[in-house]
Design a protein around this motif. Structure first.
Motif, PDB file in Angstrom:
ATOM      1  N   VAL A   1       0.830  -1.203   0.000  1.00 54.47           N
ATOM      2  CA  VAL A   1       0.000   0.000   0.000  1.00 54.47           C
ATOM      3  C   VAL A   1       0.866   1.256   0.000  1.00 54.47           C
ATOM      4  O   VAL A   1       0.404   2.321  -0.399  1.00 54.47           O
ATOM      5  CB  VAL A   1      -0.965   0.027   1.207  1.00 54.47           C
ATOM      6  CG1 VAL A   1      -1.954  -1.118   1.119  1.00 54.47           C
ATOM      7  CG2 VAL A   1      -0.212  -0.004   2.539  1.00 54.47           C
ATOM      8  N   LEU A   2       2.116   1.138   0.449  1.00 57.80           N
ATOM      9  CA  LEU A   2       3.039   2.274   0.434  1.00 57.80           C
ATOM     10  C   LEU A   2       3.839   2.248  -0.864  1.00 57.80           C
ATOM     11  O   LEU A   2       4.643   1.346  -1.091  1.00 57.80           O
ATOM     12  CB  LEU A   2       3.985   2.233   1.639  1.00 57.80           C
ATOM     13  CG  LEU A   2       4.885   3.467   1.804  1.00 57.80           C
ATOM     14  CD1 LEU A   2       4.045   4.698   2.161  1.00 57.80           C
ATOM     15  CD2 LEU A   2       5.953   3.228   2.871  1.00 57.80           C
ATOM     16  N   LYS A   3       3.587   3.235  -1.714  1.00 61.73           N
ATOM     17  CA  LYS A   3       4.282   3.331  -2.992  1.00 61.73           C
ATOM     18  C   LYS A   3       5.475   4.276  -2.836  1.00 61.73           C
ATOM     19  O   LYS A   3       5.326   5.374  -2.296  1.00 61.73           O
ATOM     20  CB  LYS A   3       3.346   3.862  -4.077  1.00 61.73           C
ATOM     21  CG  LYS A   3       1.970   3.223  -4.095  1.00 61.73           C
ATOM     22  CD  LYS A   3       2.000   1.715  -4.319  1.00 61.73           C
ATOM     23  CE  LYS A   3       0.588   1.151  -4.369  1.00 61.73           C
ATOM     24  NZ  LYS A   3       0.562  -0.318  -4.545  1.00 61.73           N
ATOM     25  N   THR A   4       6.636   3.873  -3.306  1.00 60.24           N
ATOM     26  CA  THR A   4       7.848   4.669  -3.127  1.00 60.24           C
ATOM     27  C   THR A   4       8.548   4.917  -4.459  1.00 60.24           C
ATOM     28  O   THR A   4       8.395   4.169  -5.423  1.00 60.24           O
ATOM     29  CB  THR A   4       8.828   3.970  -2.163  1.00 60.24           C
ATOM     30  OG1 THR A   4       9.213   2.709  -2.727  1.00 60.24           O
ATOM     31  CG2 THR A   4       8.197   3.753  -0.799  1.00 60.24           C
ATOM     32  N   GLY A   5       9.330   5.995  -4.484  1.00 57.60           N
ATOM     33  CA  GLY A   5      10.089   6.329  -5.683  1.00 57.60           C
ATOM     34  C   GLY A   5      11.095   7.411  -5.392  1.00 57.60           C
ATOM     35  O   GLY A   5      11.329   7.775  -4.220  1.00 57.60           O
ATOM     36  N   LYS A   6      11.685   7.970  -6.449  1.00 61.09           N
ATOM     37  CA  LYS A   6      12.692   9.013  -6.263  1.00 61.09           C
ATOM     38  C   LYS A   6      12.754   9.899  -7.494  1.00 61.09           C
ATOM     39  O   LYS A   6      12.354   9.510  -8.589  1.00 61.09           O
ATOM     40  CB  LYS A   6      14.060   8.402  -5.982  1.00 61.09           C
ATOM     41  CG  LYS A   6      14.549   7.412  -7.029  1.00 61.09           C
ATOM     42  CD  LYS A   6      15.838   6.717  -6.590  1.00 61.09           C
ATOM     43  CE  LYS A   6      16.291   5.667  -7.593  1.00 61.09           C
ATOM     44  NZ  LYS A   6      17.540   4.993  -7.148  1.00 61.09           N
ATOM     45  N   VAL A   7      13.256  11.112  -7.265  1.00 61.66           N
ATOM     46  CA  VAL A   7      13.519  12.079  -8.324  1.00 61.66           C
ATOM     47  C   VAL A   7      15.022  12.145  -8.511  1.00 61.66           C
ATOM     48  O   VAL A   7      15.774  12.253  -7.527  1.00 61.66           O
ATOM     49  CB  VAL A   7      12.973  13.473  -7.967  1.00 61.66           C
ATOM     50  CG1 VAL A   7      13.240  14.463  -9.096  1.00 61.66           C
ATOM     51  CG2 VAL A   7      11.483  13.401  -7.641  1.00 61.66           C
ATOM     52  N   LEU A   8      15.476  12.070  -9.767  1.00 57.68           N
ATOM     53  CA  LEU A   8      16.898  12.165 -10.061  1.00 57.68           C
ATOM     54  C   LEU A   8      17.152  13.309 -11.021  1.00 57.68           C
ATOM     55  O   LEU A   8      16.327  13.602 -11.895  1.00 57.68           O
ATOM     56  CB  LEU A   8      17.429  10.869 -10.666  1.00 57.68           C
ATOM     57  CG  LEU A   8      17.259   9.586  -9.848  1.00 57.68           C
ATOM     58  CD1 LEU A   8      16.018   8.829 -10.317  1.00 57.68           C
ATOM     59  CD2 LEU A   8      18.483   8.687  -9.962  1.00 57.68           C
TER      60      LEU A   8
END
Length: 214
Positions: A139-146
């Motif tokens: 349920v916890l969606k994660t990501g990043k900005v590069l």
């Protein structure tokens, strides 16, 4: 809707994270210099950055199209894994009709390269949500900005209580200093082994004038 091993060429870029996780919003209007960001008078348009709302190409209503690494849509290129471009009506968009799930069959990443001025500071603002199909974990969606391959901001979004009609978008910001005449901005999912990931929409990039972002 469908982890990436993002392998982008790293180029040194100074980055400053804007404090705070953003302000919750239901259906924001697409404007430059929102109240949640720096004053509009301190920002100016960035050359060639385009289609931050993922409106091109048009996807058939109430469906989605998957794009894999090496493919492009509009000015965006899939740099790893695969992603889903979401058509109008499938779920609530933050702006316009379409949005982007950073997980297709698994986690993916998309990039766009645009003109910058070395030494100038730029602010990236975007709307963040998550694929709310709760039969798919986590349920916890994660990501990043590069920026030029350098991780400048991690993000996460909990889809508990969210629905396709009420995605619960929040606005996020990150600021970076350009190191050359062009810069590559990347959004990447770190939600591995899942066909449902973080959702991004309404991305803007603005050049800070000398009196902002200090």
């Amino acid at each position: 809707m469908r982890a990436i091993g993002t392998s982008l060429t790293a180029t040194t870029a100074a980055a400053v994270l804007i404090a705070g996780a953003g302000t919750a919003m239901a259906a924001p209007a697409h404007t430059t210099g929102r109240a949640s960001g720096p004053a509009a008078s301190s920002l100016s348009a960035v050359s060639r950055f385009d289609d931050g709302s993922f409106e091109s190409p048009k996807v058939k209503a109430n469906t989605f199209d998957e794009f894999a690494a090496g493919q492009s849509f509009g000015p965006w290129r899939v740099t790893s894994g695969n992603v889903d471009l979401i058509g109008a009506g499938y779920w609530q968009a933050a702006e316009g009709d379409q949005s982007l799930d950073l997980n297709g069959s698994d986690a993916g990443a998309v990039s766009q390269t645009f003109t910058t001025k070395a030494g100038s500071r730029y602010t990236v603002t975007y709307s963040l949500a998550g694929n709310p199909e709760l039969d798919r974990v986590p349920v916890l969606k994660t990501g990043k900005v590069l920026v030029d391959g350098q991780n400048v901001q991690g993000f996460s979004f909990d889809v508990t209580g969210k629905t396709k009609a009420n995605m619960g978008y929040v606005r996020r910001q990150v600021t970076f200093v350009a190191t050359g005449p062009s810069t590559t901005l990347t959004f990447a999912s770190t939600t591995l082994h899942s066909p449902t990931g973080p959702v991004v929409d309404d991305v803007t990039v603005e050049r800070c004038k000398p009196d902002c972002c200090d």
